[in-house]
Write an enzyme that holds these catalytic residues in place. Sequence first.
Site, PDB file in Angstrom:
ATOM      1  N   CYS A 175       0.868  -1.178   0.000  1.00 35.19           N
ATOM      2  CA  CYS A 175       0.000   0.000   0.000  1.00 35.19           C
ATOM      3  C   CYS A 175       0.902   1.224   0.000  1.00 35.19           C
ATOM      4  CB  CYS A 175      -0.856   0.037   1.255  1.00 35.19           C
ATOM      5  SG  CYS A 175      -1.843  -1.441   1.496  1.00 35.19           S
ATOM      6  N   ARG A 219       1.369   1.861  -6.011  1.00 38.04           N
ATOM      7  CA  ARG A 219       1.573   0.821  -4.997  1.00 38.04           C
ATOM      8  C   ARG A 219       0.276   0.105  -4.605  1.00 38.04           C
ATOM      9  NH1 ARG A 219       6.331   1.256  -2.119  1.00 38.04           N
ATOM     10  NH2 ARG A 219       5.366   0.265  -0.331  1.00 38.04           N
ATOM     11  N   TRP A 261      -3.986  -1.485  -1.098  1.00 38.70           N
ATOM     12  CA  TRP A 261      -3.949  -2.713  -1.897  1.00 38.70           C
ATOM     13  C   TRP A 261      -4.399  -3.787  -0.928  1.00 38.70           C
ATOM     14  CZ3 TRP A 261      -3.439  -4.201  -6.770  1.00 38.70           C
ATOM     15  CH2 TRP A 261      -3.142  -5.537  -7.016  1.00 38.70           C
ATOM     16  N   ASN A 311       0.923  -0.090   6.175  1.00 36.27           N
ATOM     17  CA  ASN A 311       1.311  -0.913   5.030  1.00 36.27           C
ATOM     18  C   ASN A 311       1.968  -2.159   5.605  1.00 36.27           C
ATOM     19  OD1 ASN A 311       2.314  -1.925   2.599  1.00 36.27           O
ATOM     20  ND2 ASN A 311       4.095  -0.575   2.628  1.00 36.27           N
ATOM     21  N   GLY A 312       1.504  -3.337   5.212  1.00 35.43           N
ATOM     22  CA  GLY A 312       2.089  -4.577   5.736  1.00 35.43           C
ATOM     23  C   GLY A 312       1.001  -5.521   6.215  1.00 35.43           C
ATOM     24  N   GLU A 321       8.599 -20.672 -19.568  1.00 37.06           N
ATOM     25  CA  GLU A 321       8.476 -19.350 -18.955  1.00 37.06           C
ATOM     26  C   GLU A 321       9.603 -18.422 -19.433  1.00 37.06           C
ATOM     27  OE1 GLU A 321       6.367 -17.651 -17.630  1.00 37.06           O
ATOM     28  OE2 GLU A 321       7.399 -16.077 -16.539  1.00 37.06           O
ATOM     29  N   LYS A 341       8.983 -14.964 -21.475  1.00 30.73           N
ATOM     30  CA  LYS A 341       9.489 -13.657 -21.009  1.00 30.73           C
ATOM     31  C   LYS A 341      10.222 -12.966 -22.142  1.00 30.73           C
ATOM     32  CE  LYS A 341       7.770 -13.064 -18.354  1.00 30.73           C
ATOM     33  NZ  LYS A 341       6.772 -13.632 -17.489  1.00 30.73           N
ATOM     34  N   GLU A 381       7.799 -11.898 -25.164  1.00 34.97           N
ATOM     35  CA  GLU A 381       6.805 -10.838 -24.938  1.00 34.97           C
ATOM     36  C   GLU A 381       7.413  -9.446 -24.809  1.00 34.97           C
ATOM     37  OE1 GLU A 381       5.805 -11.904 -20.278  1.00 34.97           O
ATOM     38  OE2 GLU A 381       4.252 -10.951 -21.437  1.00 34.97           O
ATOM     39  N   HIS A 397      13.833 -35.312 -30.805  1.00 36.48           N
ATOM     40  CA  HIS A 397      12.640 -35.794 -31.522  1.00 36.48           C
ATOM     41  C   HIS A 397      12.194 -34.784 -32.582  1.00 36.48           C
ATOM     42  CE1 HIS A 397      12.407 -39.183 -28.839  1.00 36.48           C
ATOM     43  NE2 HIS A 397      12.541 -38.354 -27.820  1.00 36.48           N
ATOM     44  N   LYS A 419      -2.050  -5.884 -19.394  1.00 35.15           N
ATOM     45  CA  LYS A 419      -1.726  -6.521 -18.114  1.00 35.15           C
ATOM     46  C   LYS A 419      -2.808  -7.505 -17.702  1.00 35.15           C
ATOM     47  CE  LYS A 419       0.713  -7.285 -14.474  1.00 35.15           C
ATOM     48  NZ  LYS A 419       1.800  -8.259 -14.686  1.00 35.15           N
TER      49      LYS A 419
HETATM   50  O1  M6R Z   1      -3.471 -12.109 -14.429  1.00 34.49           O
HETATM   51  P1  M6R Z   1      -3.182 -13.521 -14.842  1.00 34.49           P
HETATM   52  O2  M6R Z   1      -2.131 -14.141 -13.986  1.00 34.49           O
HETATM   53  O3  M6R Z   1      -4.391 -14.380 -14.924  1.00 34.49           O
HETATM   54  O4  M6R Z   1      -2.578 -13.397 -16.302  1.00 34.49           O
HETATM   55  C1  M6R Z   1      -2.286 -14.545 -17.050  1.00 34.49           C
HETATM   56  C2  M6R Z   1      -1.430 -14.203 -18.247  1.00 34.49           C
HETATM   57  O5  M6R Z   1      -2.112 -13.326 -19.098  1.00 34.49           O
HETATM   58  C3  M6R Z   1      -0.093 -13.569 -17.832  1.00 34.49           C
HETATM   59  O6  M6R Z   1       0.613 -14.397 -16.963  1.00 34.49           O
HETATM   60  C4  M6R Z   1       0.782 -13.280 -19.066  1.00 34.49           C
HETATM   61  O7  M6R Z   1       1.183 -14.475 -19.640  1.00 34.49           O
HETATM   62  C5  M6R Z   1       1.983 -12.427 -18.657  1.00 34.49           C
HETATM   63  N1  M6R Z   1       2.006 -11.209 -19.400  1.00 34.49           N
HETATM   64  C6  M6R Z   1       3.286 -13.086 -18.902  1.00 34.49           C
HETATM   65  O8  M6R Z   1       4.350 -12.308 -18.470  1.00 34.49           O
END
Ligand code: M6R
Length: 612
Positions: free
Chosen positions: A2, A27, A78, A104-105, A485, A489, A492, A508, A607
């Site tokens: 927060c 935050r 938050w 906050n905490g 993953e 990263k 994207e 394979h 996001k």
């Molecule tokens: O908010 P969510 O965790 O449900 O989002 C899922 C995916 O859209 C999210 O993890 C996406 O793959 C990220 N941008 C990856 O870095």
Amino acid sequence: MCGIVGYIGKNNALPILMDGLKRLEYRGYDSAGVAVKTDQGVFAVKAVGKIVELEKKITPLTPPLSGGSNLGIAHTRWATHGAPSEVNAHPHCDCQRKIWLAHNGIIENYQELKALLIKKGHKFVSETDTEVVAHLLEDLYDGNLTNTLIKALRLLKGAYGLVIFHAAEPTKLLAAKCGSPLVIGLTEDGTIVASDVSAIIRYTKQVIYLDDNEVAEISGHDFKIYNLQSETVAKQAKTIDWDIEASEKAGFPHFMLKEIFDQPNSLANSLRGRIILSDGKVKLGGLDIVAEKVRAIEKLVIAACGTARHAGLIGEYMIEEYAGLSTEVDYASEFRYRQPVLDKKTALLVISQSGETADTLAAVQEAKGKGLLTLGIVNVVGSSIARATDAGVYNHIGPEISVASTKAFTSQAAILALLTVMLGRQRQMSLVMGERICRELLALPEKMREILKTSEQIKKIAEKYSKFAHFAYLGRKYNQPLAFEGALKLKEISYLHAEGFASGEMKHGPIAMIDGNFPVVMIAPQDSVYEKNYSNMQELKARGAKIIAITTAGNEKIKEAADDVIYIPKTLEMLTPILAAMPLQLFAYHLAALSGRDVDKPRNLAKSVTVE
Ligand code: M6R
């Protein structure tokens, strides 16, 4: 996470507090509130939503605010305990509405303290952990808020950044810190206390950082700092050399890098209060109401998207190996199309940082329609998925701003490890094994700090590979999901072609693509499958591949097969992906930043993906 801000001085507090809140909004932003001491008593107002909603409720030119105020505190929330609502928004106060505080905490022992205070006649109005502090101060008050606060803090367990005032002591603003950041800004006319310098930097660059277990007693521009033994502590002011924009990011060029560096803290927050080491057990309060149903399930299906799904895949390995519970992982977007065979002994676990991902929410609804128990691992309190599931566990990592998920991923994997201990201890896991996993989990934040020291080395590696257009990521067993993953990263945020593979799958088919222009990132800690990974590396080397290896500290031999090596500290095999994720995040970050990409807001992405 927060944002808190407090002011005492010659100027009108309200505009300084409101400006501070806007700067701290990143935050947390589900609700906000402000309390100022005026000639006519304390004026407090709260609102659900962003700071603009709070602003709409304040009319500065009419009494009691027209007379101004030299003392006040404010908070942008938050949610961690209790849904985002006006009543749960801070500042909170005691029964007599004289002691006001913003926090906050997480106060871990708030339930015990609350029960005790209720017995003594205190009336609580919110569901928060924070309110207990106001009533505790009221209960212990001896006419001096500073002494009372020090006494109260000795009784609290958990993490806090607190700003507090008492209407009967209007020349005093108090601040206290343990685990959550607090910084004091010194100006000619007064003093501002805030969660970070972004709320202060417009007024001054002279600051004092409070350390854990310190209390600041501030009156105008004088201040004294005490420890919890009531001894005074001498502190030196520091000069900040950031500008306003950098300050929100704590001096980091991007939120993504800030969030990567936040992981030792965010992971500690996810674990806080959830481990009972001596019993080899975990306490996941959000699952208490379904504990017996969870004990009875015979199968777990995990559904999630993107990074959250990769965490789920790690969870599958953990839960099957250590809890002996059959687990499978689905793309949330496919869950209802593939007609999964489910019975009442199956539970659905969804994982979502935002709690708003439409595909994941649809999976919950599908499972509910079939009468399944639905559980969630969610970061955003009160989000759609948090509300739709029967029970769940919150991440407690504060908002993740960068589109590329980093601190949510490591937290999700850590919570899956906690869940593994819970499920395991309900089944066949021994106390010794439960204790071992818990102990290793608690050691992770420190190990994460070690990895962060390699950021500059990883940047140099990223520079070396910045001209390549294709990357393969390989891993085996617990680190196979991490290969996906790592590749996600990179793609994207850099827009480069990156693919993750199970190491054993290369021969394979995919190995046909490999040559000197297709570097391979090999996740190969020294675990039960290391030798197999090492053989795969040699096969790749023989085809001219350039190899970046992530392995356990001290493994010198790997240099014979790898071109570049990044080391991570040793941990339990099931927890290695939590550590190995960090070099992958840093590699993707540095490569994208070097190419001038819009790291925090990559093209075509959002996001929170609220459409199917
Ligand atoms: O908010 P969510 O965790 O449900 O989002 C899922 C995916 O859209 C999210 O993890 C996406 O793959 C990220 N941008 C990856 O870095």
